[in-house]
Design an enzyme around this catalytic site. Sequence first.
Site: not given
Ligand code: SAH
Length: 344
Positions: A89, A102, A109, A113, A116, A157-158, A213-214, A331
């Site tokens: 995507e 983006c 991935c 998380c 995600c 992806g990371e 960070l979250h 994502c």
């Molecule tokens: N793997 C990388 C980049 C891809 S994720 C990373 O972790 O940063 C891109 C961003 O979207 C990250 O900040 C991720 O934590 C966030 N993200 C993923 N799922 C999400 C969701 N359901 N709501 C809000 N942000 C989300």
Amino acid sequence: MLEWMGMYPEELKQALAEMGEKPFRAGQIFSWLHRGARFSEMTNLSLALREKLAAAGVDQPVEIRQTRVSKLDGTKKFLFSLRDGQCIEGVLMHYHYGATLCISTQVGCKMGCRFCASTLDGCVRGLTAAEMLGQVQCANSVLENEKVHNIVLMGSGEPMDNYDNVVRFLRLVSHPEGLNIGLRHISVSTCGLVPQMRRFAQEGLPVTLSLSLHAPNDEIRRQIMPVAHRYSMDETLDACRYYIEKTGRRVVFEYALIDQVNASPACAEELAAKLRGMQCHVNLIPLNTVKERNLYGVSEKQVRDFLEVLEKRHISATRRREMGDDIEGACGQLRKKVLREAQP
Ligand code: SAH
């Protein structure tokens, strides 16, 4: 099959020489490829050479398979197909400062998380540099009076788990003879693979590093991000400080507010204390609820209250505007939906 677009000019020269062709053609071929031309359009090359190139490799590694346009803000969500049948995507957003794309860096991935959608089926493979460039070209092909101006590596992806291809992509996409997109207009987002972040700080690539960070502490972070078991928050923030020191650029912290998990004013206070004195910016975003998991977003008031605490503590922060909420903009959501629909 060779991916011509993923080669540096010197590598292209080498490959041409090995085919018995004149190396100076490399410059012409490089700029054609990076403008998104097909072999058939490379009119200053002989037909024989174009056929040779086509026989040995591909001109366009990515194609648009499906586009959804948001009625709310014109955001476009692409489903791209790759040569091996995989799909990924990308999202094209229209901001006043220019078109922002983006892109994905992997098919799926493996970071796991909890919130995600990209990670639900694991990682199939990393994308090549050419496949990342191909996403930019696809987006350019649907833009009318402009070109992609900013790129964020925040799709599926990371990036730090596909390190070499990502670095190659960054060097190629910013190449003056190629798309020539300024590195300062590119953000790379990571969940926090510390050794790679430290290595990345030394590449001499002045992109913006975003850290997902979250959470304000290890305990909460470990509940939602498996990577937090591998690297503590202190180690991760130290790697960010190192990035700032090496590149002179501020780090952006992504913080998705999740109801009952990380969104209380007390969490905001703790976060502010952790980030005090750092050259950084916090991007708050209400979690985009993923149906498969029991994690929910927050109200506007909760976002405002969180933001207020950070501001009071002099931490630069904004609420990120959600784009394309009506088109599975977040994502991995569209790919997941397509995979789900494809299942009998
Ligand atoms: N793997 C990388 C980049 C891809 S994720 C990373 O972790 O940063 C891109 C961003 O979207 C990250 O900040 C991720 O934590 C966030 N993200 C993923 N799922 C999400 C969701 N359901 N709501 C809000 N942000 C989300």
